[in-house]
Structures are given as C-alpha cells and as structure tokens.
Design a protein around this motif. Structure first.
Motif, mmCIF file in Angstrom:
data_model
loop_
_atom_site.group_PDB
_atom_site.id
_atom_site.type_symbol
_atom_site.label_atom_id
_atom_site.label_comp_id
_atom_site.label_asym_id
_atom_site.label_seq_id
_atom_site.Cartn_x
_atom_site.Cartn_y
_atom_site.Cartn_z
ATOM 1 N N PHE B 218 70.656 27.036 117.137
ATOM 2 C CA PHE B 218 71.798 26.871 116.245
ATOM 3 C C PHE B 218 73.087 26.752 117.052
ATOM 4 O O PHE B 218 73.998 26.015 116.693
ATOM 5 N N VAL B 219 73.150 27.543 118.122
ATOM 6 C CA VAL B 219 74.316 27.501 118.990
ATOM 7 C C VAL B 219 73.854 27.073 120.379
ATOM 8 O O VAL B 219 72.769 27.436 120.820
ATOM 9 N N PRO B 220 74.651 26.303 121.099
ATOM 10 C CA PRO B 220 74.168 25.692 122.342
ATOM 11 C C PRO B 220 73.692 26.676 123.406
ATOM 12 O O PRO B 220 72.749 26.385 124.138
ATOM 13 N N PHE B 221 74.262 27.873 123.528
ATOM 14 C CA PHE B 221 73.905 28.733 124.653
ATOM 15 C C PHE B 221 72.512 29.338 124.509
ATOM 16 O O PHE B 221 71.990 29.931 125.438
ATOM 17 N N ALA B 222 71.887 29.216 123.351
ATOM 18 C CA ALA B 222 70.551 29.794 123.161
ATOM 19 C C ALA B 222 69.456 28.745 123.243
ATOM 20 O O ALA B 222 68.360 28.955 122.716
ATOM 21 N N ASP B 223 69.715 27.615 123.904
ATOM 22 C CA ASP B 223 68.737 26.538 123.931
ATOM 23 C C ASP B 223 67.519 26.854 124.773
ATOM 24 O O ASP B 223 66.507 26.178 124.676
ATOM 25 N N GLY B 224 67.599 27.844 125.642
ATOM 26 C CA GLY B 224 66.484 28.107 126.557
ATOM 27 C C GLY B 224 65.229 28.598 125.860
ATOM 28 O O GLY B 224 64.118 28.313 126.293
ATOM 29 N N ALA B 225 65.394 29.363 124.778
ATOM 30 C CA ALA B 225 64.216 29.939 124.113
ATOM 31 C C ALA B 225 63.669 28.944 123.104
ATOM 32 O O ALA B 225 63.756 29.125 121.897
ATOM 33 N N ALA B 226 63.075 27.869 123.609
ATOM 34 C CA ALA B 226 62.673 26.763 122.740
ATOM 35 C C ALA B 226 61.655 27.182 121.690
ATOM 36 O O ALA B 226 61.822 26.911 120.491
ATOM 37 N N LEU B 227 60.585 27.842 122.144
ATOM 38 C CA LEU B 227 59.517 28.196 121.209
ATOM 39 C C LEU B 227 60.017 29.197 120.174
ATOM 40 O O LEU B 227 59.657 29.123 118.990
ATOM 41 N N VAL B 228 60.871 30.115 120.615
ATOM 42 C CA VAL B 228 61.415 31.106 119.678
ATOM 43 C C VAL B 228 62.287 30.411 118.630
ATOM 44 O O VAL B 228 62.205 30.710 117.435
ATOM 45 N N ASN B 229 63.117 29.469 119.082
ATOM 46 C CA ASN B 229 63.964 28.729 118.144
ATOM 47 C C ASN B 229 63.124 27.990 117.119
ATOM 48 O O ASN B 229 63.402 28.005 115.914
ATOM 49 N N SER B 230 62.083 27.295 117.599
ATOM 50 C CA SER B 230 61.197 26.555 116.693
ATOM 51 C C SER B 230 60.555 27.495 115.685
ATOM 52 O O SER B 230 60.505 27.196 114.481
ATOM 53 N N ALA B 231 60.063 28.639 116.182
ATOM 54 C CA ALA B 231 59.366 29.572 115.292
ATOM 55 C C ALA B 231 60.314 30.162 114.251
ATOM 56 O O ALA B 231 59.961 30.273 113.068
ATOM 57 N N LEU B 232 61.526 30.522 114.688
ATOM 58 C CA LEU B 232 62.475 31.117 113.745
ATOM 59 C C LEU B 232 62.876 30.120 112.667
ATOM 60 O O LEU B 232 62.929 30.445 111.474
ATOM 61 N N LYS B 233 63.144 28.890 113.084
ATOM 62 C CA LYS B 233 63.542 27.881 112.096
ATOM 63 C C LYS B 233 62.405 27.594 111.134
ATOM 64 O O LYS B 233 62.609 27.438 109.922
ATOM 65 N N THR B 234 61.171 27.492 111.668
ATOM 66 C CA THR B 234 60.025 27.217 110.798
ATOM 67 C C THR B 234 59.815 28.363 109.820
ATOM 68 O O THR B 234 59.520 28.143 108.640
ATOM 69 N N ALA B 235 59.981 29.592 110.292
ATOM 70 C CA ALA B 235 59.845 30.746 109.392
ATOM 71 C C ALA B 235 60.901 30.696 108.290
ATOM 72 O O ALA B 235 60.628 31.017 107.123
ATOM 73 N N ALA B 236 62.126 30.300 108.640
ATOM 74 C CA ALA B 236 63.190 30.202 107.628
ATOM 75 C C ALA B 236 62.836 29.138 106.588
ATOM 76 O O ALA B 236 63.056 29.333 105.388
ATOM 77 N N VAL B 237 62.289 28.017 107.029
ATOM 78 C CA VAL B 237 61.922 26.951 106.086
ATOM 79 C C VAL B 237 60.776 27.424 105.183
ATOM 80 O O VAL B 237 60.768 27.150 103.978
ATOM 81 N N ILE B 238 59.810 28.139 105.754
ATOM 82 C CA ILE B 238 58.696 28.679 104.949
ATOM 83 C C ILE B 238 59.265 29.625 103.892
ATOM 84 O O ILE B 238 58.837 29.615 102.724
ATOM 85 N N ALA B 239 60.245 30.441 104.270
ATOM 86 C CA ALA B 239 60.854 31.371 103.308
ATOM 87 C C ALA B 239 61.514 30.592 102.163
ATOM 88 O O ALA B 239 61.386 30.962 100.990
ATOM 89 N N VAL B 240 62.208 29.497 102.498
ATOM 90 C CA VAL B 240 62.846 28.682 101.453
ATOM 91 C C VAL B 240 61.778 28.078 100.538
ATOM 92 O O VAL B 240 61.924 28.051 99.309
ATOM 93 N N LEU B 241 60.693 27.594 101.129
ATOM 94 C CA LEU B 241 59.608 27.012 100.328
ATOM 95 C C LEU B 241 59.007 28.059 99.389
ATOM 96 O O LEU B 241 58.703 27.760 98.225
ATOM 97 N N LEU B 242 58.826 29.285 99.873
ATOM 98 C CA LEU B 242 58.265 30.335 99.029
ATOM 99 C C LEU B 242 59.215 30.667 97.872
ATOM 100 O O LEU B 242 58.764 30.937 96.752
#
Lengths: 132, 282
Positions: B218-242
C-alpha cells in the motif's frame, strides 16, 4: 550479404511453454500424492481393523500380488518424477558433440532401473518366489 | 525478456496445490469458531472432510480436469518477484483458456450463467490490460507499483467500476454447496471441497494482481515483503466477498443474465474512451 530469415519462434517462448507444461505436471503430481497417501491410510486402517499385522521381516516387495496396486502407483509417480530431469538433461545435452545418439542409450539404461525394480517382484512371484 | 524456470515452476505449483488442498480445512475450522462469518458460503464441515480421509470414492474426470486447471491458474498468478510458475507474455489470455475445464464442474445446470460470469470477468480485466499495455499478469501489477495512489482504480473511474463489477461477479459465482450424497469419498470429496473453497480464493488473488497492485505494498517502503503483501490483500478481498455473500440481493444469479455483463461492457468501452480523452492510452 546474406539475409537470414527471422526466427519463427519468439525468444523465450519455449521456456514459457515448458514452464506451463511443468505447472500441469506439478498439479498432477500433487493429485497422485494425495491419492497415494489416502490409499496407504485406508489400507493401514483396514489392516488394523482386521488385526492382521504384517509378518516380521517382510516388506511390500515380498508380498507379490497384494502389493501390486501400491507398486503400480509408486512406479507411476517415479516415472513422472523422472520425466522432468530426463527432459531437461536431454534438451541440454542433445546433440552432445562426443556422445551423440549414444546419449539416448544411456538414458534408456537409466530408465530401465525403476522398470526392472517394478518388474522384479512380479517375476519372483511368477517363478515361485516368496509372494506366490 | 520473459523466461520460465522448470524447476521453480514445479516447486511453486506444488506449493500452490498444497495451499489449495489445505484451504477448505482452514475455512471449515473458521466455520467452527465463527460460523456467522461464513454465512451463505456452504463451506464443507470438518467432520465431512475427515470422513473423506477414511472413505473410498472414485475420482470423476470432470473433477480432475477442474483441479488441474485451477492449480495451473493459481500457479500462474504472480505473488511476488519470482513467485510464479511461468511469466507468460499473454498470461491473461492463458487464464481465459485454462479456466474452461472448470466451467462444467462449476454448475452444469446453469452453464450459460457461468459462461456469462466469466465473460464479465474478462471484460472487467480488459481496461486494465489496455492501460498497462500488456497481457502479462506481472506487468499489470508492476504498472501499478508505488503505493495505492498509483492503482488504476484510483485514477480511472471506469476501472473503479470494473473492480466493483468484478467483485460482485466473483461473489455471485461462489460455488454452491455440493448436493447431499453427491460428494463421494476419498480424493473425490477432498478435491471437490478444495475446488469449492479454492475458486473464490484464486479469483480474489486475481483481483489483487489486476486491480490492487499485486505484491506491491500500500505504501512504497513496505514493498520488500511481497508474499505478505499478496496474502494480506487477498485476505482483505476474501473478507469483502464474505460480506457480500450475506446480502442475497447482491449475489442473485439473475444479475449474471444481463446486469453485470452490461456493466462490464460499459466499463470496457468507457475505459477506452476515458484513456483516449485523458491521453493515458499508449
């Protein structure tokens, strides 16, 4: 100056398609692993319910026809697992400047090992081995 | 240059397949601790999954084909640098091709609605591919790197509308519970549960790659944790779908007859006009 025709295959295309095919193989491998694990689990539960512990010192190789399904499954999984390194190695080394066509013979001999491993207990049971 | 590595492809695909096999167990546990969260999703119970471990059942060819397709699609979606099975130049097109075997498994009774739903998803992705000038999945995410301010849905109202239509369509396409007695046993039951739970997960990850900048933070300085970013965003989308699944009017299959496909067509056409007018078209 000779004008060469452009390569009809785009650079990187073979790598992409190979990776895609390997992804499908990976999905198949996991499916086979799942089926194998479930099969082993159900077999152990059946044996436990029938109170038939395996005889001491016996291995699944000696049981002949009763171990045929699991042997077939493991043989199939082994063939799949060998497919990737064989393909990669043949692709990298073919045509080898020194070995040439003899490389194919070498790999066929390597593949013969799991095939013979798979066939040996069957031959043993056919000719009066411990599993017959 | 786009290249693939067969060894990495095999390892990543097997890891993704393992996640898809474990996902219905996670949802079943979540249903046990928070049943209200999974209202309207028809998640398979833990007891049924355990029964699948002990009982025999013949594998159906349709289920096997759907499994191979879904795992391959999931493995193609990039979750970070190098975290994908293959970097395909026309990855979006390959997704459309590979998802075809999943259609008959999804719902043979309403195949036209399912096909309409998937066409809607494709039309929603079209303006993003147009703006990124690429059909490569990683390029869609890379074009939106640099924080949430660079997401296309922030900069283009039609892409924002396309994102909403995409989510509504995925929520509507959420697989229905298996009919009683049709689940089979053994591998058939476990694969069926993995497919029912995994399809929304894969589509949610696709949404993250296409609309939310993929593995970029979401913010540029946290780009290193790629897999974590992907997982967090996917979890947020799953929550919206639910959350969407709890409102029946939003997930009415009748919306797939004309409303959502028409909306996605408006997004695609409007997005093209908007890009031309604003000079965003390459």
């Amino acid at each position: 100056m000779a004008h060469t025709l452009p390569d009809p295959i785009a650079p990187g295309a073979v790598h992409q398609l190979t990776s895609l095919a390997v992804a499908l193989v990976g999905a198949t491998l996991v499916l086979l692993l799942l089926v194998g694990v479930l099969w082993i689990r159900r077999r152990r539960r059946r044996e436990a319910q029938d109170h038939r512990p395996p005889p001491p010192g016996a291995s699944w190789l000696d049981s002949g026809a009763s171990a045929a399904p699991i042997r077939r499954l493991l043989g199939t999984m082994l063939l799949f697992a060998l497919l990737l390194p064989v393909t990669v190695a043949v692709r990298q080394l073919w045509p080898h400047p020194a070995l040439g066509p003899r490389l194919v013979v070498v790999w066929l001999l390597v593949l013969l090992i799991p095939v013979l491993t798979w066939l040996a207990p069957r031959a043993g049971s056919r000719f009066g081995g411990p599993g017959s | 240059m786009s290249e693939g590595a067969p060894g990495r492809a095999l390892i990543w695909t097997m890891a993704v397949a393992a996640v898809l096999l474990a996902w219905p167990w996670v949802l079943a546990w979540l249903q046990r601790v928070r049943p209200a969260w999974l209202t309207g999703t028809g998640v398979v119970d833990l007891a049924v999954l355990r029964r699948g471990l002990d009982h025999d059942g013949a594998l159906r060819p349709g289920t096997v084909a759907a499994w191979l397709s879904l795992v391959t699609v999931a493995a193609l979606l990039p979750a970070g640098r190098g975290l994908f099975a293959a970097d395909l130049d026309v990855g979006v097109f390959w997704l459309a091709v590979l998802v075809v075997p999943v259609l008959p498994w999804l719902d043979t009774r309403r195949l036209t609605l399912v096909v309409g739903g998937l066409a809607t998803l494709a039309l929603c992705i079209a303006p993003v591919a147009l703006r990124a000038a690429s059909l490569n999945l990683a390029d869609l995410a890379i074009a939106q790197q640099g924080g949430a301010g660079n997401w296309f849905l922030v900069r283009d109202p039609f892409i924002l509308l396309a994102a909403m239509v995409f989510l509504l369509t995925v929520a509507t396409l959420w697989p229905a519970p298996a009919r009683s007695g049709s689940g089979g046993g053994g591998a058939q039951l476990l694969l069926d549960a993995a497919l029912r739970a995994g399809l929304p997960l894969v589509l949610a990850h696709l949404f993250v790659v296409v609309f939310l900048g993929g593995w970029w933070a979401f913010v540029p300085f946290a780009d290193g944790a790629a897999l974590v970013n992907s997982a967090l965003k996917t979890a947020a989308v799953i929550a919206v779908l639910l959350l969407m699944r709890r409102r029946p009017v939003w997930i009415d299959p009748a919306n797939l007859r004309w409303l959502l496909p028409l909306a996605s067509l408006v997004c695609a056409a409007g997005g093209a006009v908007w890009m031309t007018l604003t000079g965003a078209a390459w």
